[in-house]
Design a protein around this motif. Structure first.
Motif, mmCIF file in Angstrom:
data_model
loop_
_atom_site.group_PDB
_atom_site.id
_atom_site.type_symbol
_atom_site.label_atom_id
_atom_site.label_comp_id
_atom_site.label_asym_id
_atom_site.label_seq_id
_atom_site.Cartn_x
_atom_site.Cartn_y
_atom_site.Cartn_z
ATOM 1 N N ASP A 106 -12.068 -3.276 3.939
ATOM 2 C CA ASP A 106 -13.243 -3.067 3.096
ATOM 3 C C ASP A 106 -14.456 -2.928 4.017
ATOM 4 N N ARG A 129 -12.151 0.727 -5.421
ATOM 5 C CA ARG A 129 -11.618 1.718 -4.489
ATOM 6 C C ARG A 129 -11.560 3.084 -5.163
ATOM 7 N N ARG A 132 -6.525 5.123 -2.966
ATOM 8 C CA ARG A 132 -5.703 4.148 -2.245
ATOM 9 C C ARG A 132 -4.859 4.847 -1.187
ATOM 10 N N ARG A 204 -11.569 2.778 1.192
ATOM 11 C CA ARG A 204 -11.017 1.768 2.084
ATOM 12 C C ARG A 204 -10.602 2.373 3.411
#
Length: 319
Positions: A106, A129, A132, A204
């Motif tokens: 993060d 997010r 992913r 991320r």
């Protein structure tokens, strides 16, 4: 609503550490640079050593020796991430608290955005997010399935693709500290307390070092914890399954009686009996297993053991 305007707020970053010795220096270098530039705000970093077996504690203490804004809470053993988060939240003193992972997936650069939305009047600012891509295909699929099932069976809705990374006001933190659960599913607790919520999307990164401490088995158990923490539908559904099965059995019995009256008695088949016994036996075992999950939670909660035990809390003065 506990929003600080016109004064210097304190932002507490709560970070569990478990065998992260390799990235401690990098973590503090990146995070303190970002937090040091927060407008009209001071910060503290509450580092929770969750029973690490490597040099994590020593490196945390080395960093805290030179920076009074770092605090180290050393747990007596490895209690797990949920307990470590609880320990850090309980120890924090900030007007706003941000749970954060030590692996730097993060980006710390998101924290000023969370603080900005908090100053606009929100009690909870989720970091969601946007995608992913850093997760495997299997993990993305199982995560999506978990959120779908959990939100279908639970009265407490957990936002999908939002982990522990978020900002919470002091009012939210005080509400969380009133919850007495021993078996804690923090994302569920965060959602359960409510308050005025908004979100900020981000992307991320890859882990800065080391490897994930969550194996497939641990993730499976974590998912079960979440599914049984905020809903009783898995228990209730077996009432409907049992009723449906009994109803089907009754209809089949009526069919057999009518067929015998019309066609006479025939020799029952071994295969059909064997299949029915296995099917119903399997259903009963699954039902008992679901009940066992809830009974196990009751058993653990009834002990009233503490969520965690602090071996020692360190400050710059060595206390």
């Amino acid at each position: 609503m506990s929003v600080i305007r016109g004064s210097r707020a304190i932002v507490s970053l709560v970070v569990p550490f478990y065998n992260e010795a390799d990235i401690v220096s990098l973590f503090f270098r990146e995070v303190t640079e970002v937090l040091g530039n927060l407008p009209d705000a001071d910060f503290e970093i509450v580092c929770v050593n969750d029973g690490s077996t490597d040099a994590t504690l020593e490196r945390l203490l080395d960093a805290a020796q030179y920076d009074p804004r770092l605090r180290v809470v050393d747990l007596s053993r490895n209690f797990g991430k949920e307990a470590a988060l609880s320990a850090g939240i309980d120890a924090s003193i900030g007007d706003a608290v941000v749970p954060f992972d030590a692996d730097l997936q993060d980006p710390p650069e998101v924290i000023p955005l969370l603080v900005q939305r908090w100053r606009e009047g929100f009690d909870v600012v989720l970091a969601k997010r946007a995608e992913r891509n850093t997760d495997t295909w299997a993990k993305r699929g199982t995560a999506a399935l978990f959120y779908r099932i959990h939100n279908a069976i639970s009265e407490t809705i957990i936002p999908d693709n939002a982990g522990d990374f978020r900002l919470m006001s002091r009012q939210v933190i005080e509400a969380l500290k009133q919850l007495p659960e021993n078996r804690r599913f923090m994302k569920g607790l965060f959602a359960w307390v409510g308050f005025r919520t908004t979100q900020v999307e981000y992307r991320r990164r890859e882990r800065a070092g080391g490897k994930s401490k969550f194996s497939g088995w641990k993730l499976w158990n974590f998912a079960l914890e979440g599914l049984t923490s905020f809903g009783t539908l898995p228990l209730r559904i077996w009432t409907y399954i049992g009723g449906l099965t009994a109803g089907c059995a009754m209809l089949y019995a009526i069919y057999l009686v009518m067929r015998t009256m019309i066609n006479g008695i025939d020799v029952p088949g071994y295969a059909s009996i064997f299949t029915a016994v296995l099917f119903l036996g399997g259903m009963q075992l699954v039902g008992i297993g679901v009940i066992g999950e809830y009974v196990g939670r009751i058993y653990m909660e009834a002990k009233r053991r503490p969520v965690y035990i602090v071996r020692k809390a360190y400050r710059r003065d060595g206390a």
